[in-house]
Design a protein around this motif. Structure first.
Motif, PDB file in Angstrom:
ATOM      1  N   SER A   1       3.537   6.700   1.844  1.00 43.75           N
ATOM      2  CA  SER A   1       3.752   7.604   1.728  1.00 43.75           C
ATOM      3  C   SER A   1       4.316   8.611   0.226  1.00 43.75           C
ATOM      4  O   SER A   1       4.669   7.938  -1.274  1.00 43.75           O
ATOM      5  CB  SER A   1       4.251   8.328   2.605  1.00 43.75           C
TER       6      SER A   1
ATOM      7  N   LYS B   1       0.901  -1.484  -0.089  1.00 40.15           N
ATOM      8  CA  LYS B   1       0.367   0.201   0.010  1.00 40.15           C
ATOM      9  C   LYS B   1       1.006   0.930  -0.147  1.00 40.15           C
ATOM     10  O   LYS B   1       1.754   0.694   0.065  1.00 40.15           O
ATOM     11  CB  LYS B   1      -1.016  -0.059   1.368  1.00 40.15           C
TER      12      LYS B   1
ATOM     13  N   LYS C   1      -2.144   9.710  -6.305  1.00 43.48           N
ATOM     14  CA  LYS C   1      -2.341   8.894  -5.202  1.00 43.48           C
ATOM     15  C   LYS C   1      -3.114   9.791  -4.148  1.00 43.48           C
ATOM     16  O   LYS C   1      -3.061  10.119  -3.875  1.00 43.48           O
ATOM     17  CB  LYS C   1      -1.084   8.905  -5.026  1.00 43.48           C
ATOM     18  N   LYS C   2      -3.141   8.617  -3.313  1.00 42.53           N
ATOM     19  CA  LYS C   2      -3.591   8.671  -1.994  1.00 42.53           C
ATOM     20  C   LYS C   2      -3.065   7.539  -0.814  1.00 42.53           C
ATOM     21  O   LYS C   2      -3.153   6.290  -1.700  1.00 42.53           O
ATOM     22  CB  LYS C   2      -5.514   8.063  -1.831  1.00 42.53           C
ATOM     23  N   VAL C   3      -2.615   8.237   0.260  1.00 44.93           N
ATOM     24  CA  VAL C   3      -1.562   7.052   1.014  1.00 44.93           C
ATOM     25  C   VAL C   3      -3.026   6.007   1.274  1.00 44.93           C
ATOM     26  O   VAL C   3      -3.860   6.538   1.976  1.00 44.93           O
ATOM     27  CB  VAL C   3      -1.385   7.781   2.496  1.00 44.93           C
ATOM     28  N   ASP C   4      -2.376   4.694   1.341  1.00 42.87           N
ATOM     29  CA  ASP C   4      -3.260   3.760   2.224  1.00 42.87           C
ATOM     30  C   ASP C   4      -3.651   2.849   0.885  1.00 42.87           C
ATOM     31  O   ASP C   4      -4.637   1.796   1.096  1.00 42.87           O
ATOM     32  CB  ASP C   4      -4.340   3.861   3.567  1.00 42.87           C
ATOM     33  N   ASP C   5      -3.799   3.619  -0.026  1.00 41.66           N
ATOM     34  CA  ASP C   5      -3.873   3.011  -1.800  1.00 41.66           C
ATOM     35  C   ASP C   5      -2.883   1.634  -1.944  1.00 41.66           C
ATOM     36  O   ASP C   5      -2.115   1.326  -1.710  1.00 41.66           O
ATOM     37  CB  ASP C   5      -3.671   3.710  -2.883  1.00 41.66           C
TER      38      ASP C   5
END
Length: 162
Positions: free
Chosen positions: A53, A50, A93-97
């Motif tokens: 960052s 995942k 993009k997103k954290v934890d994707d």
């Protein structure tokens, strides 16, 4: 693909203030693996994981756009850093994707966006992120090399490039 550079001493870092410590220890030992590939090549996740960052590290000689993934295998958590990417690589993009092994996560950046280097991927394994996000040292001094050898093992252990 040409590759190499793990635990390699490099003088080119003298061109940037990014690698100068206040305690005067010269940071000139590369602790990742560089992969020189065609500038149009796509970058793919080495493992399922995942997004931990990401950020654009814009200083001369830095990574430029950077993505850090978090992985867990048999209860062991570690990270992989992909540096010298294109700015477009950070879009959406997103954290934890979640990312799957082999999924395209980026494209290479060109100078000056990529820290002002010839197009290449900086790939690094990091055990403990030390609470850092979007960035992690890819170059260290001789004085702290033992720590980084343990915290950033040879990426070829994972990639297995011959």
């Amino acid at each position: 693909i040409a590759f190499g550079g793990y635990i390699e001493t490099r003088n080119l870092y003298q061109r940037s203030t990014v690698f100068k410590n206040t305690n005067s220890d010269e940071r000139n030992i590369h602790i990742g693996l560089d992969l020189w590939i065609n500038e149009t090549a796509t970058i793919h996740a080495a493992l399922v994981g995942k997004i931990h960052s990401f950020q654009n590290n814009t200083a001369l000689g830095d990574y430029g756009p950077t993505i850090i993934l978090e992985h867990e295998i048999e209860g062991i958590v570690f990270h992989t850093l992909y540096g010298h990417l294109s700015e477009a690589s950070l879009l959406g993009k997103k954290v934890d994707d979640v990312v799957t092994k082999g999924e395209q996560i980026a494209t290479l950046g060109l100078p000056p966006i990529n820290g002002d280097y010839a197009p290449h991927l900086h790939f690094q394994i990091i055990i403990d992120m030390e609470e850092k996000t979007g960035d992690y040292p890819g170059v260290c001094s001789e004085k702290i090399l033992d720590f980084y050898k343990n915290n950033c093992p040879n990426p070829n252990l994972l990639l297995k490039i011959n």
